[in-house]
Design an enzyme around this catalytic site. Sequence first.
Site, PDB file in Angstrom:
ATOM      1  N   GLU A  98       0.828  -1.201   0.000  1.00 42.01           N
ATOM      2  CA  GLU A  98       0.000   0.000   0.000  1.00 42.01           C
ATOM      3  C   GLU A  98       0.863   1.252   0.000  1.00 42.01           C
ATOM      4  O   GLU A  98       1.923   1.299   0.614  1.00 42.01           O
ATOM      5  CB  GLU A  98      -0.903   0.009   1.236  1.00 42.01           C
ATOM      6  N   CYS A 104       6.667  -6.341   7.814  1.00 40.45           N
ATOM      7  CA  CYS A 104       7.783  -5.800   8.603  1.00 40.45           C
ATOM      8  C   CYS A 104       8.139  -6.833   9.670  1.00 40.45           C
ATOM      9  O   CYS A 104       7.260  -7.502  10.212  1.00 40.45           O
ATOM     10  CB  CYS A 104       7.383  -4.482   9.259  1.00 40.45           C
ATOM     11  N   CYS A 115       6.196  -4.070  16.204  1.00 42.86           N
ATOM     12  CA  CYS A 115       5.823  -3.070  17.206  1.00 42.86           C
ATOM     13  C   CYS A 115       4.374  -3.320  17.639  1.00 42.86           C
ATOM     14  O   CYS A 115       3.524  -3.672  16.810  1.00 42.86           O
ATOM     15  CB  CYS A 115       5.960  -1.660  16.635  1.00 42.86           C
ATOM     16  N   CYS A 162       1.314  -1.535  15.735  1.00 43.47           N
ATOM     17  CA  CYS A 162       1.349  -1.360  14.277  1.00 43.47           C
ATOM     18  C   CYS A 162       0.738  -2.540  13.528  1.00 43.47           C
ATOM     19  O   CYS A 162       1.101  -3.696  13.769  1.00 43.47           O
ATOM     20  CB  CYS A 162       2.797  -1.161  13.846  1.00 43.47           C
ATOM     21  N   CYS A 215      -1.453   6.080   9.430  1.00 43.53           N
ATOM     22  CA  CYS A 215      -0.225   5.453   9.911  1.00 43.53           C
ATOM     23  C   CYS A 215      -0.507   4.161  10.649  1.00 43.53           C
ATOM     24  O   CYS A 215      -1.403   4.092  11.481  1.00 43.53           O
ATOM     25  CB  CYS A 215       0.486   6.350  10.918  1.00 43.53           C
TER      26      CYS A 215
HETATM   27  N1  SAH Z   1       9.162   1.356  10.075  1.00 45.68           N
HETATM   28  C1  SAH Z   1       9.298   2.754  10.054  1.00 45.68           C
HETATM   29  C2  SAH Z   1       8.451   3.425   9.000  1.00 45.68           C
HETATM   30  C3  SAH Z   1       7.076   2.894   8.827  1.00 45.68           C
HETATM   31  S1  SAH Z   1       5.976   3.096  10.203  1.00 45.68           S
HETATM   32  C4  SAH Z   1       9.019   3.340  11.421  1.00 45.68           C
HETATM   33  O1  SAH Z   1       8.601   2.610  12.306  1.00 45.68           O
HETATM   34  O2  SAH Z   1       9.272   4.528  11.595  1.00 45.68           O
HETATM   35  C5  SAH Z   1       5.511   4.775   9.888  1.00 45.68           C
HETATM   36  C6  SAH Z   1       4.941   5.521  11.068  1.00 45.68           C
HETATM   37  O3  SAH Z   1       3.682   5.003  11.445  1.00 45.68           O
HETATM   38  C7  SAH Z   1       5.831   5.472  12.287  1.00 45.68           C
HETATM   39  O4  SAH Z   1       6.019   6.768  12.821  1.00 45.68           O
HETATM   40  C8  SAH Z   1       5.040   4.637  13.245  1.00 45.68           C
HETATM   41  O5  SAH Z   1       5.386   4.974  14.558  1.00 45.68           O
HETATM   42  C9  SAH Z   1       3.614   5.009  12.840  1.00 45.68           C
HETATM   43  N2  SAH Z   1       2.582   4.081  13.304  1.00 45.68           N
HETATM   44  C10 SAH Z   1       2.627   2.748  13.356  1.00 45.68           C
HETATM   45  N3  SAH Z   1       1.494   2.254  13.909  1.00 45.68           N
HETATM   46  C11 SAH Z   1       0.719   3.315  14.201  1.00 45.68           C
HETATM   47  C12 SAH Z   1      -0.586   3.466  14.787  1.00 45.68           C
HETATM   48  N4  SAH Z   1      -1.301   2.412  15.185  1.00 45.68           N
HETATM   49  N5  SAH Z   1      -1.072   4.718  14.932  1.00 45.68           N
HETATM   50  C13 SAH Z   1      -0.355   5.800  14.538  1.00 45.68           C
HETATM   51  N6  SAH Z   1       0.861   5.712  13.990  1.00 45.68           N
HETATM   52  C14 SAH Z   1       1.403   4.479  13.822  1.00 45.68           C
HETATM   53 FE1  SF4 Z   2       7.668  -2.042  11.383  1.00 48.54          FE
HETATM   54 FE2  SF4 Z   2       5.356  -0.906  12.017  1.00 48.54          FE
HETATM   55 FE3  SF4 Z   2       7.328  -0.968  13.791  1.00 48.54          FE
HETATM   56 FE4  SF4 Z   2       7.526   0.651  11.622  1.00 48.54          FE
HETATM   57  S1  SF4 Z   2       6.028   0.823  13.303  1.00 48.54           S
HETATM   58  S2  SF4 Z   2       9.088  -0.731  12.481  1.00 48.54           S
HETATM   59  S3  SF4 Z   2       6.463  -0.639  10.118  1.00 48.54           S
HETATM   60  S4  SF4 Z   2       6.257  -2.778  12.953  1.00 48.54           S
END
Ligand code: SAH
Ligand code: SF4
Length: 338
Positions: free
Chosen positions: A81, A102, A106, A109, A325
């Site tokens: 996406e 990924c 986290c 996420c 995000c």
């Molecule tokens: N892996 C990288 C880039 C992709 S994630 C990273 O972690 O930075 C991109 C952004 O989305 C990051 O700032 C992450 O903290 C945010 N993100 C992930 N899950 C989210 C959620 N549930 N609500 C809001 N932001 C989120």
């Molecule tokens: Fe991976 Fe999501 Fe963590 Fe970014 S926020 S490192 S995309 S698991």
Amino acid sequence: MNLEKIEQVLQKEPNYRRKQVKKCLFQDLINDWSEATVLPLSLREELNKSFPISIEAETFISKNKKSVKALITLQDKEKIESVLMCYNDNRNTVCVSSQVGCSLNCAFCATGKEGFTRNLSFSEIIEQVLFFARFLKKENKKITNIVFMGMGEPLLNYDNVIKAIEILNDKDCFGLGIRSFSISTSGIIDGIKKLTEENKEINLAVSLNASNNKLRSQLMPINNKYPLDELLKTIDEYINRSRRKVMFEYIMIKGINDFDENALELSKIVKNRLCFVNLIPCNPTEKNFQPSPTKRIKKFKEILEKNKIVVTQRYLFGDDISAACGQLVGQNKKSDYK
Ligand code: SAH
Ligand code: SF4
């Protein structure tokens, strides 16, 4: 799309053809080689056969028309996406994915929950940009910024990310200024060090999301490998070299990381740096995390500001099309919690 194939096709062609082909693809933004009328018919046919440039994608447009999500199907049928965000100040930002899934898992996420499938090639990263460049061309608009904030951890697919940026930055190709690119990372220290050595003015964003190691390791397991103090030292070297302001992303999760003490701790760890903090209300994913209430975010922001930290707040884009995000999961499925 496989940009490496293009070289094979052009091997026997004179040099000026390369320039013409690049212009057709990256500037005229053709959808099909048959539109490239500057090229001889035989070459157009050969390119269409060996290096097709059509992009298979489904688009979803948010109600307010400000964000568009593309669900792109890659050659091996994997799906990724990408999101286009159109701001009122005429910025048109494309958020690209760097991996299918990924590996970093986290807690908040949606992408992380899917697990890791594979890295994207540099062509597949560029393909996402071309898709939206063609889309915007119909409205006489252009992409102004590219952010690596979609699916995946860009610094764990370092070479392809840098190669894609170089091609998109190249004046003979897409020609977007180097300061228009941002890489968001969960804090891969080795990758930040390499990026420092590139000596390029790429914007760096770091997903901090917690104000101390204990909390950060709970939310982001990668913190066990790359703890906060070492991460901050590495970021300082990046700031010194690039002279670019670093963005610290901080997702606000209700009752988890949004207390006054967190704001105070956060102020202490980021202060005296060329940086700003971007507060992001957590988008609900399957885990029972909820966004902090608006009042809580306001108070949190006030504490940071009192401590002389520059704070911005992320505007919620495209949540009605699951394009916000952390909601990018590479499948055509509307989340159940919406
Ligand atoms: N892996 C990288 C880039 C992709 S994630 C990273 O972690 O930075 C991109 C952004 O989305 C990051 O700032 C992450 O903290 C945010 N993100 C992930 N899950 C989210 C959620 N549930 N609500 C809001 N932001 C989120
Ligand atoms: Fe991976 Fe999501 Fe963590 Fe970014 S926020 S490192 S995309 S698991």
